[in-house]
Design a protein around this motif. Structure first.
Motif, PDB file in Angstrom:
ATOM      1  N   ALA A  50       0.812  -1.216   0.000  1.00  0.00           N
ATOM      2  CA  ALA A  50       0.000   0.000   0.000  1.00  0.00           C
ATOM      3  C   ALA A  50       0.849   1.271   0.000  1.00  0.00           C
ATOM      4  O   ALA A  50       0.346   2.349  -0.277  1.00  0.00           O
ATOM      5  CB  ALA A  50      -0.937   0.006   1.211  1.00  0.00           C
ATOM      6  N   ALA A  78      -3.391   4.214  -4.304  1.00  0.00           N
ATOM      7  CA  ALA A  78      -4.823   4.099  -3.998  1.00  0.00           C
ATOM      8  C   ALA A  78      -5.655   4.523  -5.197  1.00  0.00           C
ATOM      9  O   ALA A  78      -6.619   3.853  -5.565  1.00  0.00           O
ATOM     10  CB  ALA A  78      -5.166   4.957  -2.780  1.00  0.00           C
ATOM     11  N   PHE A  83      -6.563  -0.862  -2.416  1.00  0.00           N
ATOM     12  CA  PHE A  83      -7.256  -0.450  -1.199  1.00  0.00           C
ATOM     13  C   PHE A  83      -6.731  -1.292  -0.044  1.00  0.00           C
ATOM     14  O   PHE A  83      -6.675  -2.510  -0.134  1.00  0.00           O
ATOM     15  CB  PHE A  83      -8.766  -0.670  -1.345  1.00  0.00           C
ATOM     16  N   LEU A  84      -6.326  -0.623   1.022  1.00  0.00           N
ATOM     17  CA  LEU A  84      -5.889  -1.350   2.212  1.00  0.00           C
ATOM     18  C   LEU A  84      -6.947  -1.199   3.299  1.00  0.00           C
ATOM     19  O   LEU A  84      -7.250  -0.085   3.726  1.00  0.00           O
ATOM     20  CB  LEU A  84      -4.536  -0.795   2.698  1.00  0.00           C
ATOM     21  N   ALA A  85      -7.522  -2.337   3.694  1.00  0.00           N
ATOM     22  CA  ALA A  85      -8.435  -2.320   4.842  1.00  0.00           C
ATOM     23  C   ALA A  85      -7.562  -2.547   6.073  1.00  0.00           C
ATOM     24  O   ALA A  85      -6.868  -3.557   6.184  1.00  0.00           O
ATOM     25  CB  ALA A  85      -9.485  -3.402   4.714  1.00  0.00           C
TER      26      ALA A  85
END
Lengths: 253, 483
Positions: A50, A78, A83-85
């Motif tokens: 990310a 991004a 997408f980093l949760a």
């Protein structure tokens, strides 16, 4: 059809190497799970992909649709579709979820272009309905004073709105009771589509009861040491990580 | 009358070099247009300067006497450096130009406003809906009002809305009674300076029971090098009357330090309500040393909303003297200090009657090597009962070398009061920024959003167009602070 390609990746925090020569390719529509005990580098892998500035990629490459993303800032990655949760999402006091997502959408638009506010809210509300989230939720400040479950739900809503090509889900199940886990899993399952690739990072097998992966990888000491289908997760559950350790010892010994 | 001096002194580049200000986006205020100044008091301050100003303004003898008396006080008072920053010593009073006026008469309609001035407003980036506001604006162009038409509208309600020169000349019976009473000349060195050389500023009288529907507005700029702006504002709200006054300030960037030293006095008679709103964006070489105070009589309410962005040094502590029973005072303050800037702001609440209530909410943001200071005074004497004060001061630090200090002085005697004080310091963490970046926001956008979130609960209480303007100013500041 998109592809996220991780090749011979080495990641260090400071001087310490955490991820050691890891390769993995994820295609749109696939759900990959990475399992492993604490401290093997799972979270490091997701943050490095990310673009977290504390994580140094010392060698190897990460390519999105054939193009290396390593010289991109986190926000560029991004906008390119990652997408980093987060395992521990940050709180942003005073910024409502609705305004935050609006800013994130606006950031994806060309300069001088204005987001259509009514279309945006329409879309936001339809995603909230889909994920069975109460309308009042988005007027609250991002993660501010949220329970563990609410934080994760906020992550899922953001993911639904931003429609990434690839979602990296870092220990999404940690700190969740079984009801919250089910809500999050339902959300991810709702979003599963041929256009989304998912990399799920988890310590426990139980998340995989709800989100069934196409591929399961076991990570150990910064590397993927075993790959299989969902049955591998069940095997791990039954035998424990010591089993992998012993196998590894036998192979190298 | 000929100007005492018709040359502007050369920019003092050494002084600019001694105070390097990096990474600040000041393009917003960074411009000037040539204006032919008809009246110019020259540089430096003496009795001659004061007499010149007074004669240009054709003032009554009592005003000249008031000015000369103030000059004596100013010269005899020491700099308040025993508690305030030593940076004050860098003000060179001899290099300051104390009076300039273009000699234009106030304009009535937008069409009559000179194109230069309109261009100025355009350069300020005032959005369409705010320009509509400007159509009803009392805009201050240097020392004299350049534009005014809302006056006529409010005049029908008996409201007097005029610049200080005009009001003192035409309505001495109303203004003389209150002029210099809320803030005495010798209140501090800079109120004395203002009293000696004041020009411009608004005088407003709202008659009994009149509620002014639209906010009265003024926009100030400093447009001449070395030109200090010393506006004087006095607002009197008669019994049961209500008014909202807004001022916005921006100044072009010059290499020499400029001084802005205003005095604002508010008088809210029984049951009256005054709200005074300021959004300032001074260039980073401006000393902004302002005295603001109001007196609230029985059941009256005075509310200061004060936003300070920019300037080299701002010292400003809006106050309310709660003089009548059940009077209410409020200060909502936001300060943003960027590199090379010091925002020394706060509030004063002097309780002087029973059951008076005061509320202070101050938020400061320090960026880079910016420094913000909160100073507050809350005073509740022993003989009173039923007084309440709430003070909250929150500081946000953006970088690890940012600085904030808090000096709350709360003195409460007696046991029949309720006082509450809260203070917090927080920091925008790297994790928070990364979180927002991972959603696609640039680092600058992420910073802006954090800062706007920090002040959101306060900004929400502002009139819409001012919170929009504030947000835009913060975005500009934060853009310059990153990378």
């Amino acid at each position: 059809m998109s592809q996220l390609e991780i090749t011979n990746l080495h990641v260090a925090i400071g001087e310490k190497e955490i991820v050691k020569d890891l390769s993995l390719t994820i295609r749109s529509g696939e759900v990959h799970a990475i399992m492993g005990p604490n401290g093997t580098g799972k979270s490091t892998l997701s943050k490095a992909i990310a673009g977290h500035p504390d994580y140094t990629i010392t060698s190897g490459d990460v390519r999105l649709d054939g193009k290396s993303i390593l010289d991109q800032e986190a926000d560029e990655r991004a906008r390119a579709g990652l997408f980093l949760a987060f395992q521990y999402p940050s709180e942003i006091p005073g910024v409502s979820i609705a305004n935050f997502l609006r800013a994130a959408q606006q950031a994806r638009m060309a300069e001088g272009e204005e987001l259509d506010a009514s279309a945006y809210y329409k879309r936001l509300y339809s995603k909230m309905d889909l994920l069975k989230i109460d309308r009042k939720f988005t007027s609250r400040s991002v993660n501010d004073g949220f329970s563990g479950g609410e934080k994760k739900r906020c992550e899922i809503l953001q993911m639904a709105m931003l429609e990434p090509k690839f979602a990296l889900m870092d220990e999404t199940d940690s700190g969740l009771d079984i009801d919250a886990l089910r809500i999050v899993a339902d959300g991810v399952n709702t979003m599963r589509s041929p256009n989304l690739g998912v990399l799920m990072i988890t310590h426990y097998q139980r998340l995989l009861d709800y989100i069934v992966p196409d591929h399961v990888h076991v990570m150990w000491d910064g590397q993927i040491v075993k790959t299989g289908d969902k049955s591998l997760a069940l095997e791990l559950e039954a035998k424990g990580y010591d089993w992998v350790k012993k196998e590894l010892a036998a192979a190298t010994g | 009358m000929k100007p005492l001096s018709d040359t502007l002194s050369a920019p003092d580049t050494d002084e600019a070099a001694a105070n390097p200000v990096v990474g600040i986006d000041q393009t917003k205020g960074d411009f000037q247009y040539k204006v032919a100044y008809e009246f110019d008091a020259g540089t430096g301050l003496s009795e001659k300067t004061v007499r010149y100003i007074s004669s240009v303004k054709k003032e009554a003898p009592w005003i000249l006497e008031f000015r000369l008396n103030a000059l004596k006080k100013f010269l005899s008072m020491p700099m308040p450096t025993h508690w305030a920053t030593k940076d004050l010593e860098n003000i060179n009073f001899d290099k300051i130009r104390y009076y300039l006026a273009s000699g234009q008469k106030p304009k009535r309609t937008w069409d009559e406003v000179p194109a230069d001035i309109k261009r100025t407003f355009e350069r300020l980036g005032i959005p369409e809906q705010e320009r509509k506001f400007l159509a009803g604006v009392e805009a201050q162009f240097d020392s004299e009002a350049a534009y005014s038409n809302i006056k006529e509208i409010v005049a029908k309600q008996g409201v007097i809305f005029a610049n200080s020169t005009e009001a003192l000349r035409e309505h001495p019976e109303i203004f003389r009674k209150f002029f210099g009473k809320v803030i005495p000349t010798g209140d501090n060195k800079f109120s004395a300076l203002n009293s000696a050389v004041f020009s411009g500023g608004s005088f407003i009288y709202v008659p009994k029971g009149v509620k002014v529907a639209q906010p009265l507005q003024a926009y100030f700029r400093i447009n001449a090098e070395n030109f200090g702006q010393f506006e004087r504002t006095l607002i009197i709200c008669d019994e049961g009357a209500e008014v909202v006054y807004m001022e916005g300030c921006t100044a072009p960037k010059f290499s020499t330090s400029t001084l802005h030293s205003a005095v604002v006095e508010l008088v809210a008679l029984k049951g009256a309500k005054i709200q005074y709103i300021t959004v300032q964006n001074w260039a980073n070489n401006v000393f902004n040393l302002v005295t603001k105070r109001g007196v609230a009589h029985e059941e009256a309410e005075i509310k200061w909303i004060d936003c300070n962005i920019g300037s080299r040094l701002t010292m400003k502590y809006p106050g309310v003297v709660l003089k009548g029973r059940k009077a209410r005072g409020e200060v909502l303050s936001i300060a943003l200090a960027n590199d090379g800037q010091h925002q020394d702001t706060g509030a004063k609440m002097i309780h002087a009657a029973d059951e008076t209530t005061s509320n202070i909410i101050a938020k400061s943001i320090s960026v880079g090597q910016g420094r913000s200071t909160y100073r507050g005074v809350v005073h509740i004497p022993k003989h009173l009962k039923g007084c309440k004060n709430n003070t909250e001061c929150d500081a946000l630090l953006i970088n690890s070398n940012s600085r904030t200090d808090t000096y709350p002085a709360i003195s409460v005697r007696g046991d029949r009061h309720a006082v509450q004080h809260e203070a917090s310091v927080s920091k925008v963490s790297a994790d928070q920024i990364f979180y927002m970046q991972s959603r696609g926001l640039t680092e600058g956008q992420a910073m802006s959003l954090s800062v706007n979130g920090f002040i959101n609960d306060l900004a929400r209480q502002f009139p819409m167009e001012y919170s929009v303007e504030l947000k835009r100013l913060i975005d500009l500041e934060m853009e310059g602070s990153v990378g």
